[in-house]
Design a protein around this motif. Structure first.
Motif, PDB file in Angstrom:
ATOM      1  N   ALA A 224       0.857  -1.194   0.000  1.00 19.38           N
ATOM      2  CA  ALA A 224       0.000   0.000   0.000  1.00 19.38           C
ATOM      3  C   ALA A 224       0.887   1.235   0.000  1.00 19.38           C
ATOM      4  O   ALA A 224       0.946   1.978   0.976  1.00 19.38           O
ATOM      5  N   PRO A 225       1.602   1.462  -1.103  1.00 28.04           N
ATOM      6  CA  PRO A 225       2.577   2.569  -1.137  1.00 28.04           C
ATOM      7  C   PRO A 225       1.907   3.928  -1.025  1.00 28.04           C
ATOM      8  O   PRO A 225       0.823   4.148  -1.561  1.00 28.04           O
ATOM      9  N   ARG A 226       2.576   4.841  -0.321  1.00 23.40           N
ATOM     10  CA  ARG A 226       2.061   6.210  -0.186  1.00 23.40           C
ATOM     11  C   ARG A 226       3.075   7.234  -0.710  1.00 23.40           C
ATOM     12  O   ARG A 226       2.782   8.418  -0.755  1.00 23.40           O
ATOM     13  N   ILE A 227       4.264   6.788  -1.083  1.00 19.56           N
ATOM     14  CA  ILE A 227       5.314   7.695  -1.556  1.00 19.56           C
ATOM     15  C   ILE A 227       5.647   7.415  -3.021  1.00 19.56           C
ATOM     16  O   ILE A 227       5.530   8.285  -3.874  1.00 19.56           O
ATOM     17  N   LEU A 228       6.060   6.199  -3.307  1.00 19.12           N
ATOM     18  CA  LEU A 228       6.415   5.804  -4.665  1.00 19.12           C
ATOM     19  C   LEU A 228       5.264   4.962  -5.207  1.00 19.12           C
ATOM     20  O   LEU A 228       5.111   3.794  -4.862  1.00 19.12           O
TER      21      LEU A 228
END
Length: 246
Positions: A224-228
């Motif tokens: 659950a990526p939030r940056i990349l």
């Protein structure tokens, strides 16, 4: 005392297409998107623009009356037109043979009509970015994003908890390219080129693995990526809150 801040010169694109509707609407879209653009209806007009303007990239229609795009591209790559200018081929022909011919001549990318302007814009930024990465000299601008500080010269990131994490050369180039265009999509093919050693080749699997490692080093959750972030069109992008470290 008031001082005039010099304006950064925008990359100037040359759109070469015999269709007035396509070249004019595309020029307008590129200008609205923060680039500069001029148009030409033929290879001869394109040569005149190349003599008159400092062009950063050419968007070249393959099928034109008179001298076609392949012939013009061949002349460009031979050095007959002066300095090497990156080329994105634009055509209604979908056959792999035509795509391969254009790329073999030295074109940097290939987009088929009808095209999504946002996809073309992303490809334009990717080609311009590869050109800037090819220029000598290390990157020096430190930037912050998602609470993280990237120091490209030292090849490290400083995480919000104070930890300093080292990057490989490929990871450092990849992160620098993503930060150059926050919110813009970098294709897996672009990533493979960025992380490959000079003169070598890199597989798409290696590109995905580099993304996985970079996410882990940034403290990003791969599930659950939030940056990349993953772009389901076939690439990756970074969050858009990128700012210089002042």
């Amino acid at each position: 005392m008031n001082r005039t801040v010099p304006q950064k010169q925008l990359p100037k694109l040359l759109v070469v297409d015999d269709s007035a509707d396509i070249r004019d609407s595309l020029c307008q879209y590129l200008i609205r998107s923060g680039l500069d653009a001029v148009a030409a209806a033929s290879a001869d007009e394109a040569r005149a623009e190349l003599r008159a303007e400092q062009i950063s990239l050419i968007i070249l229609d393959l099928m034109m009356p008179g001298e076609d795009g392949l012939s013009f591209c061949r002349a460009l790559m031979s050095g007959a037109g002066g300095a090497r200018v990156p080329v994105i081929m634009l055509t209604a022909l979908h056959s792999d043979a035509n795509k391969i011919r254009g790329l073999d001549l030295g074109a940097d990318d290939y987009v088929t009509k009808p095209f999504n302007p946002r996809e073309l814009l992303s490809r334009i930024h990717a080609v311009l970015r590869r050109g800037s990465l090819a220029r000598p000299g290390p990157a020096t601008e430190r930037r912050r994003f998602a609470g993280i500080l990237h120091d490209p010269q030292a090849q490290v990131v400083h995480l919000p908890d104070g930890a300093e994490v080292g990057l490989t050369s490929g990871e450092n180039r990849l992160l620098e390219a993503l930060l150059d265009h926050p919110g813009g999509v970098l294709s897996r093919d672009d990533i493979a080129r960025l992380i490959s050693r000079k003169g070598g080749t890199t597989t798409m699997r290696a590109a995905d693995n580099c993304i996985f490692r970079l996410r882990r080093k940034l403290g990003d959750n791969a599930r659950a990526p939030r940056i990349l972030l993953t772009d389901w069109g076939g690439g990756y992008r970074i969050v858009d809150d990128v700012r210089p470290d002042l």
